[in-house]
Design an enzyme around this catalytic site. Structure first.
Site, PDB file in Angstrom:
ATOM      1  N   GLN A  46       0.709  -1.259  -0.124  1.00 35.81           N
ATOM      2  CA  GLN A  46       0.098   0.125  -0.029  1.00 35.81           C
ATOM      3  C   GLN A  46       0.988   1.223   0.032  1.00 35.81           C
ATOM      4  O   GLN A  46       0.895   2.051  -0.937  1.00 35.81           O
ATOM      5  CB  GLN A  46      -0.842  -0.009   1.146  1.00 35.81           C
ATOM      6  CG  GLN A  46      -2.074  -1.216   1.145  1.00 35.81           C
ATOM      7  CD  GLN A  46      -3.011  -1.011   2.260  1.00 35.81           C
ATOM      8  OE1 GLN A  46      -2.950  -0.119   3.244  1.00 35.81           O
ATOM      9  NE2 GLN A  46      -3.622  -1.963   2.434  1.00 35.81           N
ATOM     10  N   GLY A  48       4.237   2.304  -0.194  1.00 34.17           N
ATOM     11  CA  GLY A  48       4.845   2.929  -1.422  1.00 34.17           C
ATOM     12  C   GLY A  48       6.206   2.192  -1.340  1.00 34.17           C
ATOM     13  O   GLY A  48       6.522   1.186  -0.587  1.00 34.17           O
ATOM     14  N   GLU A 113       6.401   8.290   6.171  1.00 34.57           N
ATOM     15  CA  GLU A 113       6.199   7.101   6.858  1.00 34.57           C
ATOM     16  C   GLU A 113       6.920   7.100   8.294  1.00 34.57           C
ATOM     17  O   GLU A 113       8.132   7.843   8.289  1.00 34.57           O
ATOM     18  CB  GLU A 113       6.260   5.833   6.084  1.00 34.57           C
ATOM     19  CG  GLU A 113       5.090   5.697   5.132  1.00 34.57           C
ATOM     20  CD  GLU A 113       5.165   4.480   4.387  1.00 34.57           C
ATOM     21  OE1 GLU A 113       5.982   3.544   4.728  1.00 34.57           O
ATOM     22  OE2 GLU A 113       4.260   4.326   3.480  1.00 34.57           O
ATOM     23  N   HIS A 231       2.860  -5.246  12.325  1.00 30.42           N
ATOM     24  CA  HIS A 231       2.494  -3.960  12.007  1.00 30.42           C
ATOM     25  C   HIS A 231       1.268  -3.217  12.963  1.00 30.42           C
ATOM     26  O   HIS A 231       0.495  -4.242  13.150  1.00 30.42           O
ATOM     27  CB  HIS A 231       1.783  -3.813  10.346  1.00 30.42           C
ATOM     28  CG  HIS A 231       1.982  -2.471   9.796  1.00 30.42           C
ATOM     29  ND1 HIS A 231       1.178  -1.740  10.077  1.00 30.42           N
ATOM     30  CD2 HIS A 231       2.412  -2.201   8.663  1.00 30.42           C
ATOM     31  CE1 HIS A 231       1.035  -0.687   9.357  1.00 30.42           C
ATOM     32  NE2 HIS A 231       2.099  -0.712   8.359  1.00 30.42           N
ATOM     33  N   ARG A 277       7.749   0.504  13.913  1.00 33.38           N
ATOM     34  CA  ARG A 277       6.561  -0.197  14.187  1.00 33.38           C
ATOM     35  C   ARG A 277       6.407  -1.102  15.481  1.00 33.38           C
ATOM     36  O   ARG A 277       5.488  -1.413  15.989  1.00 33.38           O
ATOM     37  CB  ARG A 277       6.396  -1.207  13.033  1.00 33.38           C
ATOM     38  CG  ARG A 277       6.115  -0.507  11.645  1.00 33.38           C
ATOM     39  CD  ARG A 277       6.046  -1.121  10.260  1.00 33.38           C
ATOM     40  NE  ARG A 277       5.719  -0.222   9.328  1.00 33.38           N
ATOM     41  CZ  ARG A 277       5.707  -0.801   8.164  1.00 33.38           C
ATOM     42  NH1 ARG A 277       6.272  -1.893   7.722  1.00 33.38           N
ATOM     43  NH2 ARG A 277       5.362   0.080   7.149  1.00 33.38           N
ATOM     44  N   HIS A 337       3.465  -8.981   9.809  1.00 30.47           N
ATOM     45  CA  HIS A 337       3.453  -8.395   8.544  1.00 30.47           C
ATOM     46  C   HIS A 337       4.761  -8.575   7.579  1.00 30.47           C
ATOM     47  O   HIS A 337       4.550  -8.958   6.423  1.00 30.47           O
ATOM     48  CB  HIS A 337       3.643  -6.662   8.877  1.00 30.47           C
ATOM     49  CG  HIS A 337       3.638  -5.828   7.652  1.00 30.47           C
ATOM     50  ND1 HIS A 337       2.256  -5.901   6.752  1.00 30.47           N
ATOM     51  CD2 HIS A 337       4.545  -4.945   7.227  1.00 30.47           C
ATOM     52  CE1 HIS A 337       2.722  -4.851   5.884  1.00 30.47           C
ATOM     53  NE2 HIS A 337       4.032  -4.309   6.049  1.00 30.47           N
ATOM     54  N   ARG A 372      12.780  -3.669   9.922  1.00 30.66           N
ATOM     55  CA  ARG A 372      12.656  -2.821   8.502  1.00 30.66           C
ATOM     56  C   ARG A 372      12.343  -1.491   8.417  1.00 30.66           C
ATOM     57  O   ARG A 372      11.140  -1.256   9.181  1.00 30.66           O
ATOM     58  CB  ARG A 372      11.810  -3.940   7.373  1.00 30.66           C
ATOM     59  CG  ARG A 372      11.871  -3.063   6.311  1.00 30.66           C
ATOM     60  CD  ARG A 372      11.298  -4.131   5.281  1.00 30.66           C
ATOM     61  NE  ARG A 372       9.714  -4.162   5.686  1.00 30.66           N
ATOM     62  CZ  ARG A 372       8.611  -3.632   5.349  1.00 30.66           C
ATOM     63  NH1 ARG A 372       8.740  -2.535   4.520  1.00 30.66           N
ATOM     64  NH2 ARG A 372       7.506  -4.107   5.480  1.00 30.66           N
ATOM     65  N   LEU A 378       9.846  -3.082  -0.896  1.00 29.68           N
ATOM     66  CA  LEU A 378       9.696  -2.779  -2.205  1.00 29.68           C
ATOM     67  C   LEU A 378      10.888  -2.902  -2.913  1.00 29.68           C
ATOM     68  O   LEU A 378      11.342  -3.101  -3.771  1.00 29.68           O
ATOM     69  CB  LEU A 378       8.646  -2.112  -2.749  1.00 29.68           C
ATOM     70  CG  LEU A 378       7.189  -2.367  -2.476  1.00 29.68           C
ATOM     71  CD1 LEU A 378       6.095  -1.471  -2.633  1.00 29.68           C
ATOM     72  CD2 LEU A 378       6.690  -3.785  -3.224  1.00 29.68           C
TER      73      LEU A 378
END
Ligand code: FAD
Ligand code: SIN
Length: 526
Positions: A46, A48, A113, A231, A277, A337, A372, A378
């Protein structure tokens, strides 16, 4: 049916597709994917893709944020590659037709983020992975030398003379008579994550950790598996799937509130809602324990039209359970997650088994360390998918892991726990056990029990599996094996760091644990 190709790729997410684009220009590629070709974690991404492309950004800043999130265990050389090469590969995506959101002046719109010092996340609304996947499929297909085998599950790696020579597969709905093998000079594992090992997860059903299971069974080293990212904001409506509600929502102003409507994360974390997170997830656990009530994401103070336009995926997920993302308080909670660990690779995707390469979430390049940074996954798949493709074209191969890039603590491969435990647990039991005992808050006692139970489950797996094994059998094989590897590593690491939190060892312990736990199978090669 048996086939021969130059290259085999297992997986059709960002890592597999990026590699396919380059490999198909150099030889015949067979790409195996166990479901529909677009079904992957990539397709659900979602928020990016992070890259230092903004006017106020620099790869050095991205490097610093990534290293900080990794909590002392990142491989600096791998992070350097990620942040330095990332902008080039992301620009290439735009040349290949990826439509990232743009601001009115035409510049790429960058989102914020958690734990990023600046706005650095390129996105396509909140369906970035789908858009990237679309463009990569188009590009790969143009190369024309790819045979795609959909609904085809890789079930074992073929190891001959100490090297990976190919893969055995079964096609959906059948046993071995519907399967075969593909032999090739290079094989890329791009099988993605393992969130399904846990009962509560943002990951789709395909994410069962098959690549880690296959590589481990074939004798390749796996590393850092105790580090799982939970997450903080998955939709938390009983009986409904734990759909991700992107961190970008908080980046754009959404607030975490308790049942009284009060913001609470600042009570536990100085960085509040935008702490990393693991910290936000544990703040939620503590607030739920304090109040005995769920917590919520609130966007009620934001403009509703903008919210729905910017977050159509989250908006639709809420609507499906009768909630309005912009107007209602949305119940949320942590869910498994992302797995930071995986099949150990060097900077070119080479594993410890010659001929076997790994890229994307299945790999452990060391870029994520113990945790992470948002939207770095990605990017990792993109950059290291391309690098693995380059290394696979070398002939002869330079050899697996030519250079060690990290310090490793080689853990003994003995089995902790008693393999002859009571009856074998089923899939639901395994996933619930992993969530309860190997989840967000762990302790030695729960981990020992989990290892014992999973050891007994491991002992019930046939080696090799029987002819006619069902989809459920293959799935259980991966879940049990990967769950066991995660639980064993979590039991061994007697400290807290990144995604791994031990209530009985709540501090980070650099004296004893600035090292990685690696595993290699000594007894289960197929
Ligand atoms: P995947 O995209 O998961 O692809 C794996 C492929 O392997 C699939 O095609 C699967 O079918 C196939 N496969 C698996 N096992 C087998 C087998 N045995 N045989 C044959 N085929 C097999 N990361 C970010 O950076 N930014 C985000 O915004 C973001 N959002 C996310 C949102 C969600 C809901 C989730 C679940 C993850 C998100 N992530 C995000 C993480 C990121 O999407 C993944 O880590 C990344 O897409 C993994 O890419 P991959 O190519 O390694 O694997
Ligand atoms: C999200 O959008 O919150 C997920 C991003 C990620 O996993 O990196």
């Amino acid at each position: 049916m048996n086939r021969r190709a130059d290259f085999v790729i297992i997986g059709s997410g960002i890592a597999g597709l990026r590699a396919a684009v380059d490999l198909a220009a150099r030889g015949d590629v067979v790409l195996l994917t166990k479901a529909d070709p677009t079904e992957s974690n990539t397709g659900y991404a979602q928020g990016g893709i992070a890259a230092a492309v903004g006017p106020d950004d620099h790869p050095d800043l991205h490097f610093a944020d990534t290293m900080a999130a990794g909590d002392g265990l990142c491989a600096a050389a791998a992070v350097r590659v990620l942040v330095d090469e990332g902008p080039r590969y992301v620009r290439e995506l735009t040349e290949w037709g990826v439509r990232f959101d743009r601001s009115p002046d035409g510049a790429i719109a960058l989102a914020r983020e958690a734990a990023h010092a600046v706005r650095r996340v390129l996105h396509a609304a909140d369906a970035t992975g789908r858009e990237i996947g679309r463009a990569l499929w188009n590009k790969a297909r143009q190369a024309g030398r790819i045979e795609v085998l959909n609904h085809t599950r890789a079930v074992a790696l073929i190891v001959e003379d100490g090297a990976c020579a190919g893969v055995r597969y079964v096609r959906a709905g059948g046993g071995r008579e519907h399967g075969g093998e593909v032999r090739a000079r290079g094989l890329l594992l791009a099988t993605g994550g393992a969130g399904q090992v846990f009962s509560d997860t943002t990951n789709p059903p395909i994410a069962t950790g098959d690549g880690v299971c296959l590589a481990w069974q074939a004798g390749a080293r796996v590393a850092d598996l105790e580090f799982v990212q939970f997450h903080p904001t998955a939709l938390n409506v009983p009986g409904s799937p734990r759909v991700l509600l992107s961190e970008a929502l908080r980046g754009e102003g959404a607030r975490l509130v308790n049942v009284a409507g009060e913001r609470f994360t600042g009570r536990y974390e100085p960085a509040g809602d935008l702490a990393s997170r693991d910290r936000v997830s544990r703040a939620i656990v503590r607030e739920v324990a304090r109040t005995g009530q769920p917590v919520f994401l609130s966007l009620q103070h934001l403009d509703a039209t903008t919210v729905h336009a910017r977050f159509p995926t989250a908006s639709a997920a809420c609507r499906a359970v009768g909630l309005d993302l912009a107007r209602d308080r949305i119940p949320v909670g942590p869910a498994a997650h992302y797995v930071m660990g995986g099949v150990e690779t060097d900077l070119w995707g080479r594993t410890t088994l010659p001929g076997l390469f790994a890229a994307g979430e299945v790999a452990c390049t060391g870029v994520h360390g113990a945790n992470r940074l948002a939207s770095n996954s990605l990017l990792e798949g993109l950059v290291f998918g391309a690098r693995a493709a380059a290394a696979m074209q070398e002939r002869p191969y330079a050899g697996a892991l030519a250079a060690q890039v990290r310090d490793w603590t080689d853990a003994p491969a003995d089995v902790l726990g008693d393999p002859a435990g009571p009856g074998a647990p089923g899939e639901d039991e395994i996933r619930r056990l992993m969530w309860d005992a190997v989840g967000l808050v762990r302790d030695g006692r729960g981990l020992e029990q989990a290892v014992t139970t999973l050891s007994s489950a491991i002992a019930t797996l046939d080696t090799p599996p029987p002819d006619g094994a069902s989809e459920a059998d293959w799935r259980r094989r991966s879940l049990v094996t990967v769950g066991w590897l995660i639980a064993r590593a979590a039991l061994r690491r007697a400290e807290s760091r990144g995604g791994h939190f031990r209530a009985d060892f709540p501090q980070r312990d650099d004296v004893h644990w600035s090292a990685h736990i690696v595993e290699r199978s000594r007894h289960r090669s197929l």
